[in-house]
Scaffold this motif. Sequence first.
Motif, PDB file in Angstrom:
ATOM      1  N   GLY A  44     124.108   3.479  56.516  1.00 11.34           N
ATOM      2  CA  GLY A  44     123.243   3.928  57.893  1.00 11.34           C
ATOM      3  C   GLY A  44     121.925   3.851  57.306  1.00 11.34           C
ATOM      4  N   CYS A  45     121.482   4.360  56.299  1.00 10.45           N
ATOM      5  CA  CYS A  45     119.937   4.132  55.680  1.00 10.45           C
ATOM      6  C   CYS A  45     119.671   2.701  55.705  1.00 10.45           C
ATOM      7  N   ALA A  46     120.627   1.845  55.273  1.00 10.24           N
ATOM      8  CA  ALA A  46     120.091   0.450  55.214  1.00 10.24           C
ATOM      9  C   ALA A  46     120.037   0.017  56.635  1.00 10.24           C
ATOM     10  N   ALA A  90     114.933  10.994  53.082  1.00 10.36           N
ATOM     11  CA  ALA A  90     115.622  11.627  51.941  1.00 10.36           C
ATOM     12  C   ALA A  90     115.025  10.700  50.727  1.00 10.36           C
ATOM     13  N   CYS A  91     113.956  10.051  50.971  1.00 12.70           N
ATOM     14  CA  CYS A  91     113.070   9.511  49.563  1.00 12.70           C
ATOM     15  C   CYS A  91     112.366  10.607  49.062  1.00 12.70           C
ATOM     16  N   LEU A  92     112.261  11.790  49.779  1.00 13.78           N
ATOM     17  CA  LEU A  92     111.844  13.093  49.198  1.00 13.78           C
ATOM     18  C   LEU A  92     112.635  13.674  47.970  1.00 13.78           C
ATOM     19  N   MET A  93     113.938  13.031  47.753  1.00 15.79           N
ATOM     20  CA  MET A  93     114.422  13.197  46.382  1.00 15.79           C
ATOM     21  C   MET A  93     113.619  12.675  45.336  1.00 15.79           C
ATOM     22  N   LEU A 125     117.752  -8.822  52.282  1.00 13.78           N
ATOM     23  CA  LEU A 125     117.563 -10.152  51.614  1.00 13.78           C
ATOM     24  C   LEU A 125     118.756 -11.087  52.570  1.00 13.78           C
ATOM     25  N   ALA A 126     119.676 -10.385  52.735  1.00 17.59           N
ATOM     26  CA  ALA A 126     120.954 -11.214  53.219  1.00 17.59           C
ATOM     27  C   ALA A 126     120.270 -11.916  54.524  1.00 17.59           C
ATOM     28  N   VAL A 127     119.557 -11.017  55.316  1.00 19.68           N
ATOM     29  CA  VAL A 127     118.940 -11.813  56.522  1.00 19.68           C
ATOM     30  C   VAL A 127     117.715 -12.670  56.484  1.00 19.68           C
ATOM     31  N   GLY A 128     117.226 -12.917  55.197  1.00 21.31           N
ATOM     32  CA  GLY A 128     116.081 -13.756  54.932  1.00 21.31           C
ATOM     33  C   GLY A 128     114.641 -12.833  54.791  1.00 21.31           C
ATOM     34  N   ALA A 129     114.791 -11.652  54.928  1.00 20.72           N
ATOM     35  CA  ALA A 129     113.544 -10.881  54.700  1.00 20.72           C
ATOM     36  C   ALA A 129     113.179 -10.361  53.286  1.00 20.72           C
ATOM     37  N   ALA A 130     111.951  -9.977  52.902  1.00 19.79           N
ATOM     38  CA  ALA A 130     111.450  -9.782  51.681  1.00 19.79           C
ATOM     39  C   ALA A 130     111.295  -8.164  51.402  1.00 19.79           C
ATOM     40  N   PRO A 131     112.063  -7.436  50.701  1.00 16.35           N
ATOM     41  CA  PRO A 131     111.780  -5.849  50.716  1.00 16.35           C
ATOM     42  C   PRO A 131     111.123  -5.517  49.557  1.00 16.35           C
ATOM     43  N   ALA A 132     110.136  -4.660  49.571  1.00 15.52           N
ATOM     44  CA  ALA A 132     109.780  -3.647  48.527  1.00 15.52           C
ATOM     45  C   ALA A 132     110.092  -2.113  48.582  1.00 15.52           C
ATOM     46  N   ILE A 133     110.462  -1.733  47.700  1.00 10.72           N
ATOM     47  CA  ILE A 133     110.789  -0.158  47.960  1.00 10.72           C
ATOM     48  C   ILE A 133     110.210   0.601  46.809  1.00 10.72           C
ATOM     49  N   GLY A 134     109.499   1.849  47.217  1.00  4.03           N
ATOM     50  CA  GLY A 134     109.151   2.702  46.205  1.00  4.03           C
ATOM     51  C   GLY A 134     107.732   3.143  46.460  1.00  4.03           C
ATOM     52  N   THR A 135     107.322   4.122  45.493  1.00  4.30           N
ATOM     53  CA  THR A 135     106.048   4.522  45.753  1.00  4.30           C
ATOM     54  C   THR A 135     105.100   4.477  44.436  1.00  4.30           C
ATOM     55  N   ALA A 136     105.408   3.146  43.550  1.00 11.75           N
ATOM     56  CA  ALA A 136     104.480   2.808  42.468  1.00 11.75           C
ATOM     57  C   ALA A 136     103.078   3.022  43.112  1.00 11.75           C
ATOM     58  N   MET A 137     102.287   3.858  42.162  1.00 11.36           N
ATOM     59  CA  MET A 137     100.766   3.569  42.314  1.00 11.36           C
ATOM     60  C   MET A 137     100.343   4.055  43.692  1.00 11.36           C
ATOM     61  N   THR A 192     113.078   4.985  50.442  1.00 10.98           N
ATOM     62  CA  THR A 192     114.442   5.355  50.808  1.00 10.98           C
ATOM     63  C   THR A 192     114.823   6.213  49.530  1.00 10.98           C
ATOM     64  N   ASN A 193     115.978   6.614  49.822  1.00  8.46           N
ATOM     65  CA  ASN A 193     116.465   7.418  48.513  1.00  8.46           C
ATOM     66  C   ASN A 193     117.176   6.432  47.577  1.00  8.46           C
ATOM     67  N   TYR A 194     117.116   6.891  46.351  1.00  8.76           N
ATOM     68  CA  TYR A 194     117.791   5.985  45.104  1.00  8.76           C
ATOM     69  C   TYR A 194     119.118   5.756  45.610  1.00  8.76           C
ATOM     70  N   VAL A 195     119.972   6.562  46.504  1.00  7.91           N
ATOM     71  CA  VAL A 195     121.270   6.141  46.764  1.00  7.91           C
ATOM     72  C   VAL A 195     121.552   5.017  47.767  1.00  7.91           C
ATOM     73  N   ALA A 196     120.502   4.848  48.422  1.00  8.80           N
ATOM     74  CA  ALA A 196     120.522   3.766  49.485  1.00  8.80           C
ATOM     75  C   ALA A 196     119.898   2.559  49.263  1.00  8.80           C
ATOM     76  N   ALA A 197     118.870   2.748  48.145  1.00 10.91           N
ATOM     77  CA  ALA A 197     117.701   1.560  47.800  1.00 10.91           C
ATOM     78  C   ALA A 197     118.374   0.242  47.595  1.00 10.91           C
ATOM     79  N   GLY A 198     119.404   0.063  46.818  1.00 13.32           N
ATOM     80  CA  GLY A 198     120.126  -1.357  46.664  1.00 13.32           C
ATOM     81  C   GLY A 198     120.602  -1.995  47.736  1.00 13.32           C
ATOM     82  N   LEU A 199     121.574  -1.165  48.493  1.00 12.13           N
ATOM     83  CA  LEU A 199     121.961  -1.623  49.718  1.00 12.13           C
ATOM     84  C   LEU A 199     121.132  -2.092  50.710  1.00 12.13           C
ATOM     85  N   SER A 200     119.849  -1.246  51.023  1.00 13.41           N
ATOM     86  CA  SER A 200     118.903  -1.387  51.980  1.00 13.41           C
ATOM     87  C   SER A 200     117.972  -3.048  51.474  1.00 13.41           C
ATOM     88  N   ALA A 201     117.842  -3.050  50.276  1.00  8.69           N
ATOM     89  CA  ALA A 201     117.061  -4.296  49.633  1.00  8.69           C
ATOM     90  C   ALA A 201     118.177  -5.490  50.095  1.00  8.69           C
TER      91      ALA A 201
END
Length: 260
Positions: A201-203, A72-75, A42-54, A29-38
């Motif tokens: 909306g992204c989240a 919009a992660c293409l940013m 987390l609020a509903v009990g899921a475990a997120p990982a975000i990004g394209t590391a390695m 996802t885009n860096y604008v929405a990443a924090g809220l999406s995670a």
Amino acid sequence: MKDLSWNDAAARREFSRLKQMKPFCYGLTNYVAAGLSANVLLAVGAAPAIGTAMDWPSVFGRHAHAVWINAACLMSCGPEEIRTAARAAHEGNVPWVLDPVAIGAGAPEYDAVIRSLLEFKPTAIRGNASELIALAGGQGGGQGVETTMTSDQALPYLQSFAAEMGTIAAVSGPVDYITDGSATIAVRGGDARLTLVTGAGCALGSLIAGMLANAEDRLEAVAAAHAVYAVAAERASGAVGTGSFAVQFLDHLSLLDPTE
């Protein structure tokens, strides 16, 4: 068409299945929405990982319980990285969600990358009315990431597009519509201030992924994600402004109990 809300057993059942599984959800996802999406996951009990590391796109894309790709992660990452994640999810039979942010807003190279992801058969596609009309081949008329169309106007496009693609299409608006082309569910309610919280909306795409991870009925699971969003927003409606609304929205997501 039927309505679905938090008060319906189907919505609570699907939410309960998410809570029981606590799925690992991988997102681009885009860096604008990443924090809220995670934080939504987390609020509903899921475990997120975000990004394209390695090699995350290929490994997590295949082995997560669910994946969401916000275009919009293409940013901050390249087309091949998001295609790798989508391909990995498709080949690994992992449910994945596409959010075609700003498609149809006048950036043809960007639009072409988003359309190329349809090759990997997203389980669900969510967005605003302009985005989904454009993705379905109509004239959405989006202004950047904002819609100029209504969810009611988008519904006929969604129904034909979902049937053609074999996916679930979900549009957000004053009334949210979720359809697989043959059955359609309407979700009402929420709070207009969701449109004033960056990344809300992204989240929602991340929550849809979480709901799909252990879904009993995928159409109802996607609709249940919208119903969960709506009831949390309604319970946050006493907030004074948009900042406190965003915090209270997350609070109420975290407090939702399917047995209440």
